[in-house]
Design a protein around this motif. Structure first.
Motif, PDB file in Angstrom:
ATOM      1  N   LYS A   1      58.544 -86.256  16.895  1.00 49.35           N
ATOM      2  CA  LYS A   1      59.337 -85.088  16.558  1.00 49.35           C
ATOM      3  C   LYS A   1      59.454 -84.158  17.760  1.00 49.35           C
ATOM      4  O   LYS A   1      60.555 -83.772  18.150  1.00 49.35           O
TER       5      LYS A   1
ATOM      6  N   SER B   1      45.940 -73.531   6.804  1.00 50.72           N
ATOM      7  CA  SER B   1      45.518 -72.199   6.399  1.00 50.72           C
ATOM      8  C   SER B   1      44.079 -72.241   5.884  1.00 50.72           C
ATOM      9  O   SER B   1      43.521 -71.259   5.472  1.00 50.72           O
TER      10      SER B   1
ATOM     11  N   LEU C   1      62.822 -77.375  15.938  1.00 50.19           N
ATOM     12  CA  LEU C   1      61.704 -78.221  15.515  1.00 50.19           C
ATOM     13  C   LEU C   1      61.047 -77.676  14.256  1.00 50.19           C
ATOM     14  O   LEU C   1      60.354 -78.385  13.547  1.00 50.19           O
ATOM     15  N   ILE C   2      61.249 -76.387  14.010  1.00 56.90           N
ATOM     16  CA  ILE C   2      60.701 -75.782  12.801  1.00 56.90           C
ATOM     17  C   ILE C   2      61.850 -75.169  12.014  1.00 56.90           C
ATOM     18  O   ILE C   2      62.693 -74.477  12.578  1.00 56.90           O
ATOM     19  N   GLY C   3      61.877 -75.468  10.740  1.00 55.52           N
ATOM     20  CA  GLY C   3      62.924 -74.903   9.892  1.00 55.52           C
ATOM     21  C   GLY C   3      62.337 -73.847   8.970  1.00 55.52           C
ATOM     22  O   GLY C   3      61.245 -73.346   9.210  1.00 55.52           O
TER      23      GLY C   3
ATOM     24  N   LYS D   1      58.892 -65.954  10.070  1.00 53.24           N
ATOM     25  CA  LYS D   1      58.440 -67.297   9.695  1.00 53.24           C
ATOM     26  C   LYS D   1      57.036 -67.209   9.115  1.00 53.24           C
ATOM     27  O   LYS D   1      56.162 -66.540   9.668  1.00 53.24           O
TER      28      LYS D   1
ATOM     29  N   ASP E   1      51.297 -78.223   1.989  1.00 52.13           N
ATOM     30  CA  ASP E   1      51.388 -78.039   3.435  1.00 52.13           C
ATOM     31  C   ASP E   1      50.067 -78.286   4.143  1.00 52.13           C
ATOM     32  O   ASP E   1      49.002 -78.297   3.539  1.00 52.13           O
TER      33      ASP E   1
ATOM     34  N   LEU F   1      63.086 -84.804  18.936  1.00 47.74           N
ATOM     35  CA  LEU F   1      63.977 -83.861  18.252  1.00 47.74           C
ATOM     36  C   LEU F   1      64.268 -82.603  19.060  1.00 47.74           C
ATOM     37  O   LEU F   1      65.144 -81.825  18.709  1.00 47.74           O
TER      38      LEU F   1
ATOM     39  N   GLU G   1      50.375 -77.581  10.223  1.00 50.28           N
ATOM     40  CA  GLU G   1      50.038 -76.229   9.792  1.00 50.28           C
ATOM     41  C   GLU G   1      48.758 -76.233   8.984  1.00 50.28           C
ATOM     42  O   GLU G   1      48.479 -77.140   8.245  1.00 50.28           O
TER      43      GLU G   1
ATOM     44  N   PHE H   1      53.778 -69.550   7.540  1.00 46.86           N
ATOM     45  CA  PHE H   1      53.163 -70.833   7.218  1.00 46.86           C
ATOM     46  C   PHE H   1      52.285 -70.586   6.005  1.00 46.86           C
ATOM     47  O   PHE H   1      51.248 -69.935   6.113  1.00 46.86           O
ATOM     48  N   GLY H   2      52.703 -71.073   4.876  1.00 50.11           N
ATOM     49  CA  GLY H   2      51.972 -70.779   3.655  1.00 50.11           C
ATOM     50  C   GLY H   2      52.024 -69.291   3.411  1.00 50.11           C
ATOM     51  O   GLY H   2      53.096 -68.676   3.404  1.00 50.11           O
TER      52      GLY H   2
ATOM     53  N   LYS I   1      59.728 -73.117  19.225  1.00 47.65           N
ATOM     54  CA  LYS I   1      60.013 -74.296  18.403  1.00 47.65           C
ATOM     55  C   LYS I   1      61.146 -74.049  17.424  1.00 47.65           C
ATOM     56  O   LYS I   1      61.906 -74.964  17.117  1.00 47.65           O
TER      57      LYS I   1
ATOM     58  N   TYR J   1      61.742 -82.128   8.848  1.00 57.51           N
ATOM     59  CA  TYR J   1      61.316 -80.727   8.850  1.00 57.51           C
ATOM     60  C   TYR J   1      59.956 -80.570   8.208  1.00 57.51           C
ATOM     61  O   TYR J   1      59.067 -79.923   8.736  1.00 57.51           O
TER      62      TYR J   1
ATOM     63  N   GLN K   1      56.627 -81.191   9.874  1.00 54.78           N
ATOM     64  CA  GLN K   1      56.007 -80.159  10.681  1.00 54.78           C
ATOM     65  C   GLN K   1      54.816 -79.547   9.958  1.00 54.78           C
ATOM     66  O   GLN K   1      53.858 -79.107  10.568  1.00 54.78           O
TER      67      GLN K   1
END
Lengths: 268, 547
Positions: free
Chosen positions: B116, B301, A57-59, A16, B195, B120, B299, A18-19, A52, B292, B295
């Motif tokens: 969420k 960066s 909860l996270i795709g 996974k 993001d 969820l 996040e 993130f960015g 998660k 989705y 989320q």
């Protein structure tokens, strides 16, 4: 490590990002019913992200996650009916009362209101929270909130439990109760995924310890196995060794010397 | 938890929701929870006493505001029977108001992450949660729209009869649907491509931009037709009118009530009915992706460059008298720059302050040309800038992280003067001054440098007005209260402050008609400012400050 029967959770090559930041770099895990997995690792290692993802909860991850033999990427949420979850950050609807919150959660799991209410009330009583069952959550202390979360994760009698730092703010007596509950749940064949930074507890409760560092699994086995492998005495020391950390004394000394230095200048 | 009538009403549409793939009982339960929570937005300190209070109080109060405001629409509805024009105008105004309300009040609901994690992680589909959220917003939008058009709705029933009333009513519901769904879709689109922190910033600025764009668009509606000939005007159809939603909603009135079957009227009518429905279908298809992508809000960066001390530090030393004041200057500057919740609440008003002077300017410009503008001193429209000051000052007491304010209690000094003065200076320097400079430059260009003195007066007035606002408004330690408490019962006070601003501007106007008047006014303002900024922030720690 192998267990008995077919795995209840199978994780293959889980990645996974993130960015541009890679959080998980290929996790492989087979988890069998009746195990308590101590899932540990330094801050930012990817523990919560793994949990998660399993909860849907996270795709947008790569690799495969199967729970109860079903690939969770299929989009069906039914598998969550048999899962309980205590999140790391205790997000709750503060303006609800304990009763309102717990019955709501119960109903989301498909329980009837009365069933959820009765169960919740009894559990609250056992945790010494009967008195505040009808008070707003905003008036709860940190430990009370945590207990509420634990109860909410167990209402639906789940097969798999994800506990992310479940003991924060809970007093010593309740910790003992909780540990017993874990052992009891384990003997009932429940699978528990336990993340924490408190190594003493993880050492005691886990039947299997999975240590991740920088998005990869660096150790996997029972405490005894890890101890043999690393020649260290406690889980804390194993943790330090495997995450390549040995400078705690030096850092501590430097830290205090800076504290005193600053104080000195401010005082003048 | 009480059973609201809304939920019972919704039960009738159960089949519709199930057609959309929504788990109706769960959705209903979530919605019920949301409505209960809304009724309890009272601060947490008085848990028990709050229970006794009537629920929904402040919301009902704000509805009155919309009702009173909605009276403005009555003349447009009842004058004449040029339905297409009148109703396009009405729908334009309503849409404008509702989008503003939606963006400013309900974005947080749409973008809530707490839901969420709690919901969820249970066996609940993203679609069900999204639908509950959307409906939650719709319910409020519906109340507000009904309040807003209530007066004109009644007027239309009396003046134009039942059929008109029904078309009007249905049109409004369709419009509400369209607005909520389109806004959600736009958020979805942004969420798709960006993001983390950056996304929040984009949403933040997007909301601000949207607010501004709409306020201009609203002007365009009026320009489509020549307002001065409101009655006997002829509508001339142009292709691009198909792109303007309020005109669609004018269509059904012409078509049904007048039997006007011209092709563009039919197309407008069709668009008014089909577009909301189509957008809902698209939205429903995309919502799982929405949850989705949400989320991504968590996040990040981004790493802030830590410049050694930076400009801010230098500036704080320059404008602040004491070390403590400079500390709070920097603190407030950082908070205002980084706290999105604050920006979300304040920047739209900055946008308005930027736009309104020009709207006024151009309205006059259109009538008299630039030559007419200069002597008539239309440049006084720049005073609209001052409207943002009460908003800024009352918002500055609030924060999403208000719990951090325990720090005030443990710091080893309790000189509130430094706290307030530093914060106010920070607000002036980082929010008002940049806008002032921008506006000043633009106005100087338009008026060819003829208003330098007036701009100096304006700056002094703004500074003085700030001190006045601070003293009139409730004093709160900066960033120390939850946003939920914002805007309670300060409407009247704000009106009063706007009046004061008009008086200050009025004196300015009079001063320009007298010889040396401007100079006199400048001196007077200088003295008042020096006095005000020296003495205006002596506030006792207790009890006038709300901690």
């Amino acid at each position: 490590m192998t267990g008995n029967g077919t795995p209840i959770i199978t994780i293959r090559n889980l990645g996974k990002s993130f960015g541009s930041k890679k959080v998980l770099k290929g996790i492989n895990l087979d988890i069998y019913p009746g195990q308590i997995i101590g899932y540990i690792g330094p801050n930012g290692a990817g523990k919560s992200t793994t949990v998660k993802i399993m909860l849907g909860l996270i795709g947008d991850y790569t690799g495969d996650v199967e729970i109860f033999g079903q690939n969770i990427a299929s989009g069906h949420v039914e598998y969550k009916r048999k899962i309980g979850y205590v999140p790391e950050t205790a997000e709750l609807y503060d303006n609800l009362t304990g009763r309102e919150y717990l019955t709501f959660i119960g109903e989301l799991y498909g329980m009837e209101y009365d069933e959820a209410d009765e169960k919740a009330e009894k559990l609250m009583e056992l945790f010494g929270l009967k008195r505040v069952y009808d008070s707003r959550i905003s008036s709860y202390s940190k430990g009370m909130r945590q207990k509420l979360l634990i109860i909410s994760s167990l209402l639906n009698n789940p097969e798999i439990l994800f506990f992310d730092e479940p003991l924060s703010g809970i007093d010593a007596n309740s910790v003992m109760v909780f540990k017993e509950i874990l052992a009891e749940l384990k003997s009932q064949g429940k699978t528990i995924f336990y993340s924490s930074h408190i190594m003493e507890v993880v050492e005691k409760v886990s039947s299997r310890i999975v240590l991740i560092n920088d998005g990869k699994i660096v150790a996997d086995g029972s405490f005894e196995e890890l101890k043999e492998e690393s020649m260290e005495g406690s889980l804390e020391e194993i943790f330090n060794q495997l995450t390549g950390f040995s400078e705690h004394e030096k850092i501590a000394k430097e830290f205090v010397s800076i504290v005193q230095g600053v104080d000195y200048y401010e005082g003048v | 938890m009480k059973e609201s009538k809304v939920l019972k009403l919704l039960d009738n549409f159960k089949w519709l929701f199930e057609k959309f793939g929504v788990d109706y009982p769960i959705m209903r339960r979530i919605l019920q929870l949301k409505l209960t929570l809304d009724g309890r937005r009272t601060p947490t300190a008085m848990v028990d006493s709050a229970k006794k209070k009537k629920e929904d109080n402040s919301f009902i109060k704000s509805l009155w505001f919309y009702i009173i405001f909605g009276i403005v629409l009555v003349p447009i509805v009842i004058l004449g029977d040029n339905y297409l024009f009148q109703m396009s105008l009405v729908f334009g105004v309503v849409m404008f108001m509702m989008i503003i309300t939606l963006v400013s009040d309900f974005s947080s609901v749409l973008l809530d992450l707490k839901d969420k994690d709690i919901i969820l992680s249970k066996p609940v589909e993203g679609r069900t949660l999204s639908m509950a959220k959307t409906l939650h917003i719709m319910i409020y939008m519906f109340y507000i729209t009904m309040a807003f058009i209530g007066p004109s709705l009644i007027a239309s029933l009396i003046r134009h009869g039942l059929l008109f009333f029904i078309i009007f009513f249905i049109g409004i519901i369709l419009m509400d649907l369209l607005i909520v769904v389109i806004t959600a879709l736009l958020y979805l689109l942004i969420l798709k491509f960006f993001d983390g922190e950056k996304l929040k910033d984009i949403i933040n600025y997007f909301q601000i931009l949207l607010t501004i764009v709409i306020s201009i668009g609203y002007q365009v509606i009026g320009r489509l037709f020549n307002i001065s000939e409101i009655l006997g005007i002829q509508y001339r159809h142009k292709i691009w009118h198909y792109l303007i939603p309020p005109i669609w909603f004018g269509g059904p009135f012409e078509l049904i009530l007048k039997g006007n079957g011209v092709s563009h009227i039919v197309i407008f009518t069709a668009l008014a009915i089909l577009m909301p429905i189509i957008s809902i279908i698209i939205y429903n298809k995309l919502t799982p992706a929405f949850e989705y992508n949400l989320q991504k809000l968590n996040e990040t960066s981004e790493i802030y460059n830590a410049k050694s001390k930076g400009f801010n530090h230098l500036l704080s030393r320059l404008v602040c008298g004491s070390k403590e004041e400079a500390t709070f200057f920097r603190f407030a500057t950082n908070m205002m720059k980084k706290e999105r919740n604050f920006k979300l609440r304040v920047y739209p008003s900055l946008g308005f302050s930027l736009i309104f002077p020009f709207i006024f300017l151009f309205t006059f410009l259109k009538d008299g040309g630039l030559d007419g503008v200069v002597p008539s001193r239309v440049y006084f429209s720049i005073y609209f800038m001052g409207f943002m000051i009460p908003t800024i000052i009352s918002t500055i007491g609030f924060s999403g992280n208000y719990k951090g304010s325990w720090i005030y209690r443990v710091i080893p000094f309790n000189n509130t003067k430094d706290i307030f003065k530093g914060t106010m200076k920070a607000a002036f320097v980082s929010l008002i001054l940049p806008l002032y400079v921008l506006m000043g430059v633009i106005f100087m260009i338009i008026f060819k440098g003829k208003m330098l003195v007036d701009l100096i007066i304006l700056l002094l007035v703004l500074a003085l007005f700030m001190v006045i606002c601070f003293n009139v408004l409730t004093k709160r330690l900066p960033f120390s209260r939850p946003f939920e408490e914002l805007g309670k019962g300060e409407g009247v006070v704000t009106m009063f402050l706007v009046f004061i601003l008009f008086v200050l501007g009025g004196i300015h106007y009079i001063a320009t008609t007298i010889k040396y008047g401007s100079l006199l006014y400048i001196s007077l303002l200088l003295i008042l400012n020096i006095f005000g900024w020296k003495k205006g922030f002596d506030v006792d720690w207790d009890p006038s400050i709300q901690e």
